[in-house]
Design a protein around this motif. Structure first.
Motif, PDB file in Angstrom:
ATOM      1  N   ASP A   1      49.918 -35.867   7.294  1.00 29.43           N
ATOM      2  CA  ASP A   1      49.981 -35.613   8.720  1.00 29.43           C
ATOM      3  C   ASP A   1      50.205 -34.126   8.818  1.00 29.43           C
ATOM      4  OD1 ASP A   1      49.016 -37.826  10.126  1.00 29.43           O
ATOM      5  OD2 ASP A   1      50.787 -39.051   9.246  1.00 29.43           O
ATOM      6  N   ARG A   2      51.294 -33.738   8.111  1.00 26.82           N
ATOM      7  CA  ARG A   2      51.810 -32.396   8.379  1.00 26.82           C
ATOM      8  C   ARG A   2      50.795 -31.027   7.876  1.00 26.82           C
ATOM      9  NH1 ARG A   2      57.843 -31.494   5.786  1.00 26.82           N
ATOM     10  NH2 ARG A   2      59.059 -32.752   7.715  1.00 26.82           N
ATOM     11  N   ALA A   3      49.902 -31.544   6.748  1.00 28.86           N
ATOM     12  CA  ALA A   3      49.054 -30.606   6.127  1.00 28.86           C
ATOM     13  C   ALA A   3      47.907 -30.741   7.298  1.00 28.86           C
ATOM     14  CB  ALA A   3      48.563 -31.062   4.732  1.00 28.86           C
TER      15      ALA A   3
ATOM     16  N   SER B   1      49.199 -37.591  -9.551  1.00 32.59           N
ATOM     17  CA  SER B   1      48.948 -37.815 -10.788  1.00 32.59           C
ATOM     18  C   SER B   1      50.247 -38.250 -11.520  1.00 32.59           C
ATOM     19  CB  SER B   1      48.176 -37.116 -11.538  1.00 32.59           C
ATOM     20  OG  SER B   1      48.606 -35.991 -11.847  1.00 32.59           O
ATOM     21  N   GLY B   2      50.260 -38.264 -12.978  1.00 27.63           N
ATOM     22  CA  GLY B   2      51.651 -38.432 -13.633  1.00 27.63           C
ATOM     23  C   GLY B   2      52.110 -36.938 -13.555  1.00 27.63           C
ATOM     24  N   GLY B   3      51.629 -35.985 -13.679  1.00 32.82           N
ATOM     25  CA  GLY B   3      51.893 -34.713 -14.030  1.00 32.82           C
ATOM     26  C   GLY B   3      51.931 -33.800 -12.748  1.00 32.82           C
ATOM     27  N   HIS B   4      51.234 -34.112 -11.545  1.00 33.25           N
ATOM     28  CA  HIS B   4      51.124 -33.365 -10.383  1.00 33.25           C
ATOM     29  C   HIS B   4      51.039 -34.146  -9.073  1.00 33.25           C
ATOM     30  CE1 HIS B   4      50.242 -29.672 -12.891  1.00 33.25           C
ATOM     31  NE2 HIS B   4      49.714 -30.680 -13.860  1.00 33.25           N
ATOM     32  N   THR B   5      51.663 -33.491  -8.172  1.00 34.18           N
ATOM     33  CA  THR B   5      51.583 -33.968  -6.721  1.00 34.18           C
ATOM     34  C   THR B   5      51.220 -32.796  -5.918  1.00 34.18           C
ATOM     35  OG1 THR B   5      52.986 -35.628  -7.359  1.00 34.18           O
ATOM     36  CG2 THR B   5      52.610 -35.322  -5.007  1.00 34.18           C
ATOM     37  N   SER B   6      50.048 -32.532  -5.388  1.00 32.74           N
ATOM     38  CA  SER B   6      49.943 -31.283  -4.704  1.00 32.74           C
ATOM     39  C   SER B   6      48.907 -31.683  -3.651  1.00 32.74           C
ATOM     40  CB  SER B   6      49.080 -30.371  -5.599  1.00 32.74           C
ATOM     41  OG  SER B   6      49.633 -30.357  -6.854  1.00 32.74           O
ATOM     42  N   LEU B   7      48.751 -30.566  -2.485  1.00 36.29           N
ATOM     43  CA  LEU B   7      47.995 -30.627  -1.305  1.00 36.29           C
ATOM     44  C   LEU B   7      47.169 -29.613  -1.411  1.00 36.29           C
ATOM     45  CD1 LEU B   7      50.388 -32.019   1.607  1.00 36.29           C
ATOM     46  CD2 LEU B   7      48.119 -33.250   1.029  1.00 36.29           C
ATOM     47  N   TYR B   8      45.813 -29.519  -1.025  1.00 34.81           N
ATOM     48  CA  TYR B   8      44.968 -28.429  -0.997  1.00 34.81           C
ATOM     49  C   TYR B   8      44.149 -28.234   0.123  1.00 34.81           C
ATOM     50  CZ  TYR B   8      45.743 -28.508  -6.118  1.00 34.81           C
ATOM     51  OH  TYR B   8      46.082 -28.483  -7.377  1.00 34.81           O
ATOM     52  N   ARG B   9      43.809 -27.103   0.562  1.00 40.21           N
ATOM     53  CA  ARG B   9      42.657 -26.951   1.505  1.00 40.21           C
ATOM     54  C   ARG B   9      41.483 -26.699   0.497  1.00 40.21           C
ATOM     55  NH1 ARG B   9      39.744 -22.563   2.561  1.00 40.21           N
ATOM     56  NH2 ARG B   9      38.926 -22.338   4.604  1.00 40.21           N
ATOM     57  N   VAL B  10      40.436 -27.481   0.970  1.00 43.14           N
ATOM     58  CA  VAL B  10      39.452 -27.546  -0.048  1.00 43.14           C
ATOM     59  C   VAL B  10      37.979 -26.992   0.845  1.00 43.14           C
ATOM     60  CG1 VAL B  10      37.877 -29.025  -1.665  1.00 43.14           C
ATOM     61  CG2 VAL B  10      40.324 -29.621  -1.140  1.00 43.14           C
ATOM     62  N   ALA B  11      37.552 -25.807   0.461  1.00 43.11           N
ATOM     63  CA  ALA B  11      36.567 -25.175   1.060  1.00 43.11           C
ATOM     64  C   ALA B  11      35.375 -25.889   0.432  1.00 43.11           C
ATOM     65  CB  ALA B  11      36.437 -23.633   1.188  1.00 43.11           C
ATOM     66  N   SER B  12      35.006 -26.071  -0.691  1.00 45.01           N
ATOM     67  CA  SER B  12      34.075 -26.671  -1.596  1.00 45.01           C
ATOM     68  C   SER B  12      34.787 -27.152  -3.029  1.00 45.01           C
ATOM     69  CB  SER B  12      32.938 -25.535  -1.851  1.00 45.01           C
ATOM     70  OG  SER B  12      33.372 -24.737  -2.971  1.00 45.01           O
ATOM     71  N   PRO B  13      34.042 -27.879  -3.677  1.00 46.66           N
ATOM     72  CA  PRO B  13      34.829 -28.376  -5.007  1.00 46.66           C
ATOM     73  C   PRO B  13      35.350 -27.340  -5.879  1.00 46.66           C
ATOM     74  CG  PRO B  13      32.700 -29.657  -4.678  1.00 46.66           C
ATOM     75  CD  PRO B  13      32.780 -28.450  -3.583  1.00 46.66           C
ATOM     76  N   ILE B  14      34.596 -26.094  -5.631  1.00 46.21           N
ATOM     77  CA  ILE B  14      35.274 -24.996  -6.596  1.00 46.21           C
ATOM     78  C   ILE B  14      36.122 -24.048  -5.945  1.00 46.21           C
ATOM     79  CG2 ILE B  14      33.428 -25.480  -8.296  1.00 46.21           C
ATOM     80  CD1 ILE B  14      31.945 -22.903  -7.157  1.00 46.21           C
TER      81      ILE B  14
END
Ligand code: KG4
Ligand code: ZN
Length: 358
Positions: A274-276, A144-157
């Motif tokens: 790819d790395r993630a 986004s305009g303020g963030h660039t992040s990668l996550y491991r998502v186990a569930s939406p929360i």
């Protein structure tokens, strides 16, 4: 799932939406772009004053469009972090007042996490939201305009941040590159349009793609932005003056630079995806899907790269429609509903916070 009203005022969009069962019943966004254009960026004081003027009319419009009365609202969700503190304060105050007066729970939502959940919603008019079966664990990408992040998502929360930008966000880099090219603010869509001109050559210039340390899952876009500055304006002279202006370049030279910039930016994202994925596979948690969100996902070149990535890595791709990529309140209501279902409501002492939760 109950009907949840969402409020979003973290930056320069005043937005209210109503969501039920992961379906968007109404989403209203009052953009302030015209108020900030002459300054080439968002002016916090102007933004918060405009939120104060717009929040009640936007709220009324959303309820009317959803054809829902206030007493059908089961909870009020609000983006309370991250963002401009004065802007957040308007939404948080409105949400508290509404939740208190209706006697329903208040749910504080992290705006960056909500971008990831936007793709799980069915936009207005669509039949069904995406199936959640077999979606998790997923890899999450917010650009986004303020963030660039990668996550491991186990569930939406349940999110764990794997990496983030160490300097500019991707959207910020698009916006600054666009300003350097003499395009109007906010520049991301304008840069994409210039890069899509028939004559534009994406291989005209080899802009830098920051990989950072071996295996790093962080991003860096300031070098790419500076490379664009020098490509357009020339190397600074000892006095600090720059030899050229964007208007000295031909349209086709500017289109080449826009396309080359976009190619490098998209490549940087692809490398980290790819790395993630390799990182998660090595941990025995191969992601089943890529959840992507944030304003830059509206970029067609990036969307194509995400589709290619998901196909090659055999993952499902969940990206929101264009209208839910950029800031909106449906994503706040959507994630708010998930938090509500898990009992994660907030006290009326909820305070705005300028930073994202990790
Ligand atoms: O998610 P968003 O609406 O706001 C933030 O939370 O930051 O993202 C806005 C960002 C801006 O930087 C904007 O220029 C960028 O998303 N953006 C784009 C495109 N559409 C929006 N960047 C590149 N190409 C686009 N088509
Ligand atoms: Zn956003």
């Amino acid at each position: 799932m109950p009907t949840v009203l969402g409020i979003e005022t973290s930056c320069d969009e005043t937005a209210v939406a109503v969501v039920r069962d992961r379906r968007v019943l109404a989403t209203v966004v009052a953009s302030q772009h015209e108020l900030h254009e002459e300054y080439g960026g968002v002016v916090p004081e102007i933004a918060s004053r405009a939120h104060v003027e717009r929040i009640i009319p936007v709220l009324r419009a959303a309820l009317a469009r959803a054809a829902v009365s206030a007493n059908q609202i089961a909870a009020v969700a609000v983006g309370h972090r991250p963002g401009l503190i004065g802007s957040l304060l308007v939404g948080v105050s409105a949400a508290k007042a509404l939740a208190w007066s209706l006697g329903v729970p208040l749910v504080g939502v992290d705006h960056v996490h909500a971008h990831l959940a936007a793709g799980l919603l069915a936009p207005q008019g669509e039949v069904d939201p995406p199936q959640l079966d077999g979606l998790f664990p997923a890899l999450g990408l917010v650009v986004s305009g303020g963030h660039t992040s990668l996550y491991r998502v186990a569930s939406p929360i349940e999110l764990q941040r794997l990496g983030a930008t160490i300097d500019d966000a991707l959207g910020e880099a698009f916006d600054k590159a666009a300003t350097i090219l003499g395009l109007p603010h906010p520049g991301g869509p304008a840069l994409e349009a210039l890069a899509s001109s028939a004559s534009a050559r994406a291989d005209a210039r080899d802009f830098p793609v920051a990989r950072l340390g071996h295996g790093s899952l962080d991003f860096s876009f300031s070098g790419l932005k500076t490379a664009m500055l020098y490509a357009v304006r020339g190397l600074p002279e000892p006095s600090g003056a720059m030899p050229r202006r964007a208007s000295d370049l031909s349209n086709s030279a500017r289109a080449d630079l826009a396309a080359s910039f976009q190619r490098a930016a998209v490549r940087a994202v692809r490398i980290k995806l790819d790395r993630a994925t390799d990182h998660l596979v090595a941990q025995g948690e191969a992601p089943c899907a890529l959840l992507a969100g944030g304003g830059v996902v509206a970029n067609r070149s990036l969307r194509a790269a995400l589709a290619d990535f998901a196909e090659q890595r055999r993952m499902r791709l969940i990206v929101p429609p264009m209208s839910l990529c950029v800031d909106n309140a449906a994503m706040i209501a959507g994630l708010g509903a998930e938090l509500l279902a898990a009992g994660r409501t907030s006290a009326l002492s909820l305070a705005p916070v300028p930073t994202t939760a990790l």
